[in-house]
Design an enzyme around this catalytic site. Sequence first.
Site, PDB file in Angstrom:
ATOM      1  N   ARG A 277       0.660  -1.231   0.083  1.00 54.40           N
ATOM      2  CA  ARG A 277      -0.021  -0.138   0.023  1.00 54.40           C
ATOM      3  C   ARG A 277       0.982   1.306  -0.155  1.00 54.40           C
ATOM      4  O   ARG A 277       2.102   1.113   0.275  1.00 54.40           O
ATOM      5  CB  ARG A 277      -0.973  -0.006   1.370  1.00 54.40           C
ATOM      6  CG  ARG A 277      -1.921  -1.039   1.231  1.00 54.40           C
ATOM      7  CD  ARG A 277      -2.836  -1.031   2.469  1.00 54.40           C
ATOM      8  NE  ARG A 277      -2.246  -1.562   3.723  1.00 54.40           N
ATOM      9  CZ  ARG A 277      -2.493  -1.105   5.003  1.00 54.40           C
ATOM     10  NH1 ARG A 277      -3.002  -0.213   5.050  1.00 54.40           N
ATOM     11  NH2 ARG A 277      -1.801  -1.784   5.891  1.00 54.40           N
TER      12      ARG A 277
ATOM     13  N   ASP B 248       5.366  -5.635  -3.480  1.00 57.51           N
ATOM     14  CA  ASP B 248       4.325  -6.662  -3.350  1.00 57.51           C
ATOM     15  C   ASP B 248       5.344  -7.997  -2.884  1.00 57.51           C
ATOM     16  O   ASP B 248       6.337  -8.219  -3.785  1.00 57.51           O
ATOM     17  CB  ASP B 248       3.693  -7.283  -4.508  1.00 57.51           C
ATOM     18  CG  ASP B 248       2.744  -8.225  -4.408  1.00 57.51           C
ATOM     19  OD1 ASP B 248       2.837  -9.111  -3.859  1.00 57.51           O
ATOM     20  OD2 ASP B 248       1.790  -8.121  -5.307  1.00 57.51           O
TER      21      ASP B 248
ATOM     22  N   TYR C  56      -4.711 -20.205   7.391  1.00 55.16           N
ATOM     23  CA  TYR C  56      -3.654 -19.280   7.809  1.00 55.16           C
ATOM     24  C   TYR C  56      -2.980 -20.222   9.121  1.00 55.16           C
ATOM     25  O   TYR C  56      -1.459 -19.936   8.674  1.00 55.16           O
ATOM     26  CB  TYR C  56      -4.608 -18.037   8.902  1.00 55.16           C
ATOM     27  CG  TYR C  56      -3.533 -17.428   9.645  1.00 55.16           C
ATOM     28  CD1 TYR C  56      -2.564 -16.612   9.086  1.00 55.16           C
ATOM     29  CD2 TYR C  56      -3.611 -17.578  10.948  1.00 55.16           C
ATOM     30  CE1 TYR C  56      -1.871 -15.762   9.745  1.00 55.16           C
ATOM     31  CE2 TYR C  56      -2.522 -16.772  11.934  1.00 55.16           C
ATOM     32  CZ  TYR C  56      -1.909 -15.770  11.059  1.00 55.16           C
ATOM     33  OH  TYR C  56      -0.877 -14.989  11.865  1.00 55.16           O
TER      34      TYR C  56
ATOM     35  N   ILE D 229      -1.605 -10.056  19.450  1.00 55.10           N
ATOM     36  CA  ILE D 229      -1.282  -8.881  19.830  1.00 55.10           C
ATOM     37  C   ILE D 229      -2.013  -7.538  20.173  1.00 55.10           C
ATOM     38  O   ILE D 229      -2.809  -7.295  19.322  1.00 55.10           O
ATOM     39  CB  ILE D 229      -0.133  -8.201  18.861  1.00 55.10           C
ATOM     40  CG1 ILE D 229       0.921  -9.610  18.370  1.00 55.10           C
ATOM     41  CG2 ILE D 229       0.725  -7.399  19.103  1.00 55.10           C
ATOM     42  CD1 ILE D 229       1.748 -10.040  19.683  1.00 55.10           C
TER      43      ILE D 229
HETATM   44  P1  NAD Z   1      -1.643  -7.009   9.422  1.00 58.02           P
HETATM   45  O1  NAD Z   1      -2.536  -7.596   8.632  1.00 58.02           O
HETATM   46  O2  NAD Z   1      -1.901  -5.899  10.327  1.00 58.02           O
HETATM   47  O3  NAD Z   1      -0.277  -6.404   8.112  1.00 58.02           O
HETATM   48  C1  NAD Z   1       0.148  -7.069   7.309  1.00 58.02           C
HETATM   49  C2  NAD Z   1       0.733  -5.953   6.306  1.00 58.02           C
HETATM   50  O4  NAD Z   1       0.961  -7.075   5.267  1.00 58.02           O
HETATM   51  C3  NAD Z   1      -0.410  -5.294   6.048  1.00 58.02           C
HETATM   52  O5  NAD Z   1       0.230  -3.932   6.076  1.00 58.02           O
HETATM   53  C4  NAD Z   1      -0.742  -5.419   4.447  1.00 58.02           C
HETATM   54  O6  NAD Z   1      -0.828  -4.233   3.551  1.00 58.02           O
HETATM   55  C5  NAD Z   1       0.510  -6.110   3.966  1.00 58.02           C
HETATM   56  N1  NAD Z   1       0.365  -7.080   2.811  1.00 58.02           N
HETATM   57  C6  NAD Z   1      -0.646  -7.704   2.420  1.00 58.02           C
HETATM   58  N2  NAD Z   1      -0.292  -8.333   1.389  1.00 58.02           N
HETATM   59  C7  NAD Z   1       1.102  -8.105   0.989  1.00 58.02           C
HETATM   60  C8  NAD Z   1       1.764  -8.373  -0.191  1.00 58.02           C
HETATM   61  N3  NAD Z   1       1.116  -9.227  -1.051  1.00 58.02           N
HETATM   62  N4  NAD Z   1       2.869  -7.699  -0.317  1.00 58.02           N
HETATM   63  C9  NAD Z   1       3.345  -6.737   0.759  1.00 58.02           C
HETATM   64  N5  NAD Z   1       2.479  -6.399   1.572  1.00 58.02           N
HETATM   65  C10 NAD Z   1       1.485  -7.063   1.838  1.00 58.02           C
HETATM   66  O7  NAD Z   1      -0.762  -7.997   9.998  1.00 58.02           O
HETATM   67  P2  NAD Z   1       0.275  -7.946  11.720  1.00 58.02           P
HETATM   68  O8  NAD Z   1      -0.763  -8.322  12.601  1.00 58.02           O
HETATM   69  O9  NAD Z   1       1.154  -6.902  11.562  1.00 58.02           O
HETATM   70  O10 NAD Z   1       1.278  -9.615  11.302  1.00 58.02           O
HETATM   71  C11 NAD Z   1       2.477  -9.275  10.994  1.00 58.02           C
HETATM   72  C12 NAD Z   1       2.919 -10.835  11.037  1.00 58.02           C
HETATM   73  O11 NAD Z   1       2.760 -11.312  12.301  1.00 58.02           O
HETATM   74  C13 NAD Z   1       2.119 -11.860  10.014  1.00 58.02           C
HETATM   75  O12 NAD Z   1       3.160 -12.744   9.816  1.00 58.02           O
HETATM   76  C14 NAD Z   1       1.204 -12.628  11.157  1.00 58.02           C
HETATM   77  O13 NAD Z   1       0.840 -13.770  10.702  1.00 58.02           O
HETATM   78  C15 NAD Z   1       1.972 -12.393  12.529  1.00 58.02           C
HETATM   79  N6  NAD Z   1       1.225 -12.520  13.594  1.00 58.02           N
HETATM   80  C16 NAD Z   1       0.264 -11.465  13.749  1.00 58.02           C
HETATM   81  C17 NAD Z   1      -0.497 -11.634  15.223  1.00 58.02           C
HETATM   82  C18 NAD Z   1      -1.158 -10.485  15.531  1.00 58.02           C
HETATM   83  O14 NAD Z   1      -1.820 -10.664  16.786  1.00 58.02           O
HETATM   84  N7  NAD Z   1      -1.249  -9.235  14.951  1.00 58.02           N
HETATM   85  C19 NAD Z   1      -0.312 -12.852  15.901  1.00 58.02           C
HETATM   86  C20 NAD Z   1       0.548 -13.952  15.421  1.00 58.02           C
HETATM   87  C21 NAD Z   1       1.357 -13.791  14.177  1.00 58.02           C
HETATM   88  C1  AKB Z   2      -5.111 -13.991  14.263  1.00 55.99           C
HETATM   89  O1  AKB Z   2      -5.918 -14.217  15.178  1.00 55.99           O
HETATM   90  O2  AKB Z   2      -5.251 -14.449  13.126  1.00 55.99           O
HETATM   91  C2  AKB Z   2      -3.659 -13.431  14.772  1.00 55.99           C
HETATM   92  C3  AKB Z   2      -3.048 -14.631  15.032  1.00 55.99           C
HETATM   93  C4  AKB Z   2      -2.947 -15.260  16.506  1.00 55.99           C
HETATM   94  O3  AKB Z   2      -1.960 -15.068  14.813  1.00 55.99           O
HETATM   95  N1  AKB Z   2      -3.794 -12.266  15.601  1.00 55.99           N
END
Ligand code: NAD
Ligand code: AKB
Length: 326
Positions: free
Chosen positions: A39, A56, A146, A176
């Site tokens: 984005r 991307d 996922y 998180i």
């Molecule tokens: P999020 O959905 O908030 O952010 C993901 C980002 O990836 C977005 O800014 C989106 O624009 C970007 N994105 C999507 N498709 C894309 C592409 N093709 N190319 C480039 N960018 C792209 O996710 P997050 O919560 O920040 O998670 C980050 C990582 O942490 C992920 O691997 C997620 O699985 C992992 N994770 C997150 C949580 C949580 O609670 N937030 C928990 C467990 C694991």
């Molecule tokens: C989700 O709920 O999908 C994420 C995670 C725990 O990976 N916050």
Amino acid sequence: MSEISRILVIGALGQIGSELTPALRQRYGADNVVAADIREAKGTPLAEDGPYEICDVTDRTRIDRLITGYKIDCIANMAALLSAVGEKVPQKCWEVNINGLVNTLEAAREHELKQVFCPSSIAVFGPNTPRDSTPQETVLEPTTMYGVTKVSGELLCHYYHLRFGVDARGLRYPGIISSETLPGGGTTDYAVEIFYKAIEDGHYDCFVREDTMLPMMYMPDCIKATMDLLAAPREKLMHRSNYNVAAISFTAGELAAEITKHLPEFTIDYKPDERQAYADSWPRTIDDRIAREEWGWTPAYDLAAMTKDMLEVLTKRQAAGALYAG
Ligand code: NAD
Ligand code: AKB
């Protein structure tokens, strides 16, 4: 091998990337941390405080160009589709989470990068996994796409390390909780939304049952865990790409009760939707002894401290007329 010094964060605009990137810029220098996302980010602090590029993660050529152009030696791949969104478009979830990860691992192999970081998740676990004190080594049979991508991602990182020596690291983040950027479509999003709605409306319709308990973590602990793992000496890491990390576990009802201590008028209704099934397949509590032993992981925030901080930050933002500014 010397420490990483020039980092490309892909998915930098997301819930975690938007706070990890400034923390990395503070430690490694603003010009040495390139934020990238699919984005546009014009006018945001992320784009103003250091280099920002459109990327991307499924476009390998673009990743190669950024690595060469910025002399990158580490990629933090934060780009993903999370559980709830991923279940709506499972094929796209695989494409972004797995083809994107393969691109970053292949780029790391060919450009001989020092490190790759790719988060895993508690979503690697499933209904056949012990739900209490879930061990590091256990059954990984997730029931969401996922989760399938996260198990596959852990295995890919492990393989690239064994076969090609790529130093690919990762944590199984719990849900998180944060105040800067709204979560991007996961199951644990209720534990963030509840704070915004408590402040905005005094009421929240919660999409999981009152007795739903999941492992969670406040963003400062998430950033600390990530930065500590990135900086951990290579030789100390035996697991590397799949560390269990725990902080706080609470039910939706316990979270609501904690908020009510600060906002006595707050009310909540429980209206479970399809995300209840994903939550029911995940652990309640996590055993993170291996992360504690191998690289000294310890969280700082409990439920009371996290709730107090979230409410303080969001209340100030609301008073300034910018509750959703983050
Ligand atoms: P999020 O959905 O908030 O952010 C993901 C980002 O990836 C977005 O800014 C989106 O624009 C970007 N994105 C999507 N498709 C894309 C592409 N093709 N190319 C480039 N960018 C792209 O996710 P997050 O919560 O920040 O998670 C980050 C990582 O942490 C992920 O691997 C997620 O699985 C992992 N994770 C997150 C949580 C949580 O609670 N937030 C928990 C467990 C694991
Ligand atoms: C989700 O709920 O999908 C994420 C995670 C725990 O990976 N916050």
